[in-house]
Design an enzyme around this catalytic site. Sequence first.
Site, mmCIF file in Angstrom:
data_model
loop_
_atom_site.group_PDB
_atom_site.id
_atom_site.type_symbol
_atom_site.label_atom_id
_atom_site.label_comp_id
_atom_site.label_asym_id
_atom_site.label_seq_id
_atom_site.Cartn_x
_atom_site.Cartn_y
_atom_site.Cartn_z
ATOM 1 N N ASP A 1 -51.768 15.394 -18.606
ATOM 2 C CA ASP A 1 -52.083 15.800 -17.160
ATOM 3 C C ASP A 1 -53.104 17.091 -17.217
ATOM 4 O O ASP A 1 -52.223 17.829 -17.806
ATOM 5 C CB ASP A 1 -51.144 15.693 -16.244
ATOM 6 N N GLU B 1 -56.749 13.757 -19.777
ATOM 7 C CA GLU B 1 -57.525 14.054 -18.416
ATOM 8 C C GLU B 1 -58.650 15.018 -18.490
ATOM 9 O O GLU B 1 -58.225 16.170 -18.097
ATOM 10 C CB GLU B 1 -56.597 14.083 -17.091
HETATM 11 C C1 GLC Z 1 -53.956 15.042 -12.231
HETATM 12 C C2 GLC Z 1 -53.495 14.040 -11.549
HETATM 13 C C3 GLC Z 1 -53.250 13.891 -10.253
HETATM 14 C C4 GLC Z 1 -52.230 15.163 -9.710
HETATM 15 C C5 GLC Z 1 -52.698 16.482 -10.407
HETATM 16 C C6 GLC Z 1 -51.740 17.439 -10.618
HETATM 17 O O1 GLC Z 1 -55.259 15.510 -11.841
HETATM 18 O O2 GLC Z 1 -54.073 12.803 -12.093
HETATM 19 O O3 GLC Z 1 -52.798 12.978 -9.561
HETATM 20 O O4 GLC Z 1 -52.258 15.460 -8.313
HETATM 21 O O5 GLC Z 1 -52.954 16.255 -11.806
HETATM 22 O O6 GLC Z 1 -50.673 17.228 -11.298
#
Ligand code: GLC
Length: 567
Positions: free
Chosen positions: A233, A294
């Site tokens: 993440d 991500e």
């Molecule tokens: C990433 C996740 C999102 C979350 C953020 C903070 O972007 O996909 O859903 O709010 O991280 O952890």
Amino acid sequence: MKKVIVWVSALLICSGLLGMTAFAQAPDRAVDKEGHQWWQHAVFYEIYPRSFADSNNDGVGDLKGIASKLDYLKDLGVDAIWISPCFPSPQVDFGYDVSDYENIDPMYGTLADFDVLASEARKRNIRIILDFVVNHSSDQHKWFLDSKSSRTSAHRDWYIWRDGKGPGQPPNNWASTFGGPAWKLDPTTNQYYYHYFYAEQPDLNWRNPAVKDAMFGIETWWYKRGVSGFRLDAVDTLFEDPKLQDNPILHPGTNAFGDPYEDNKNNTKLPEVHDVLRGLRKVADEHNAVLIGETWTTDVAELNQYYGDGNNELQLPMDFLFTMVNKLSPAEFRKQIAAVNGASGWPTFVISNHDIVRSYDRYGDGEHNDQIAKVMAALYLTLRGTPIMYYGEEIGMKTTPPTSKEEVKDPIGRTGWPKEKGRDGERTPMQWDGTANAGFSKAAPWLPVPPTYETHNVAAELKDHNSVLEFYRKVLKLRHDNTALLDGNYKAINETDDNVLSYLRIYKDHGTVVALNMTNAPQKISIGLKGNGFASVKSLLATEKSVATGDDVSLEPYGVFIGELSQ
Ligand code: GLC
């Protein structure tokens, strides 16, 4: 007789245990003739656990619910499930605020439930990928509770604490991406702590070796429990400029939260991120695991940095630029596919997730959404690379945003209302059947079920040979069986066509052609069989009126044709 039974049972138990350990520590290392790894051929499927299936009827999904749907997933053609965070959490950011990395939130079940899910998944050759929230913990994590307790606490330096610039003034101008200042003053010690996301999500200090050790330990802990990888993440945000210099302001005006538009050059994408990724990858390699990232990159050069020199960082950094082609434009898709094909690692295609408006609505024109959903399925499931599906996409689930501020569950939807409605719309319960609450739960679900569940649900679509679900099942089956789709090169054809996106996938003497009509009018293309070393084409999968005749393919409006080429 009794002795024999005892002996046989012991043998079975031992071999079962051995089998389990073998899987947990050294799962299938099979590579194909071209050296492809398991994650290059696998189809991944993201599950938002709150919304997938509710086994105990409390309105929120859970692990037993997921376990009960493994046969559905297997049958669909899913090889790995990525479960969004299911760890203990105060649920401010619905699990992305983790208060214990090595447990399961009681709302979702127990570690024992996780083990059952893992073993049931293993029986079906489905791997489990967890979501590793590496940038921050919850403010209720014991590390942070200790950290904030005094300036000299053992965990003080596990987070980022600073004095303000002056009375009432945070250390610098950084804004949280979820609105407001990225610093919160904590009265106990009269210092500010840094949070890129909500104040309840304090950033971990990755410059502290103890943080690194703890996080690497967590990674291994889950591998030993049978996990086959992680979706990492928010990797962009792991490090901050140690001097905490102000960010430049990009242009006048304010965003949905009323904050200036800033260039996050001092608190995102710092080069140190890559040291951490190399470290996490080393551990992943010891367990034949995959790291999905991500990664909000702006171009292929940046994407290459996430693969790393010699491909020693993320195996699957997601190509979000693909998700930003928000119209059915063959030219734009062609450009982005070519760019990612030229990147230094294996492509990863995504069209929906829990943070963005569903593909059904981003591409749909309101009239032909089901046909368009099939076009999009045929596109990203036949490209060279690994696809990551999002639950519900396969049945044509619609984004259903809240209609008033009072209904909003996602906190950014409240602070940003009405410009930012939050992400509830893409997180509504999975639509299993036409009964109450779409068969998701017997209790009122945590988010309302969209009215379209009556027509778009698994049970109904399984009975309709023309449904979006049936189309997904067919493409996924093809993708698992067709050598050219699995291993072939990508070659664009008809590169100036503004209406049809068409390409070949070629593996040795195997060839597959894909032609996608992105318009509401009939279209025709030529394959160029001869020039590409083939003599004929045979349909493998096509929408009702799309056919090949000789070198030509005729496509109905939003038609799809996938054909096998022969020499
Ligand atoms: C990433 C996740 C999102 C979350 C953020 C903070 O972007 O996909 O859903 O709010 O991280 O952890």
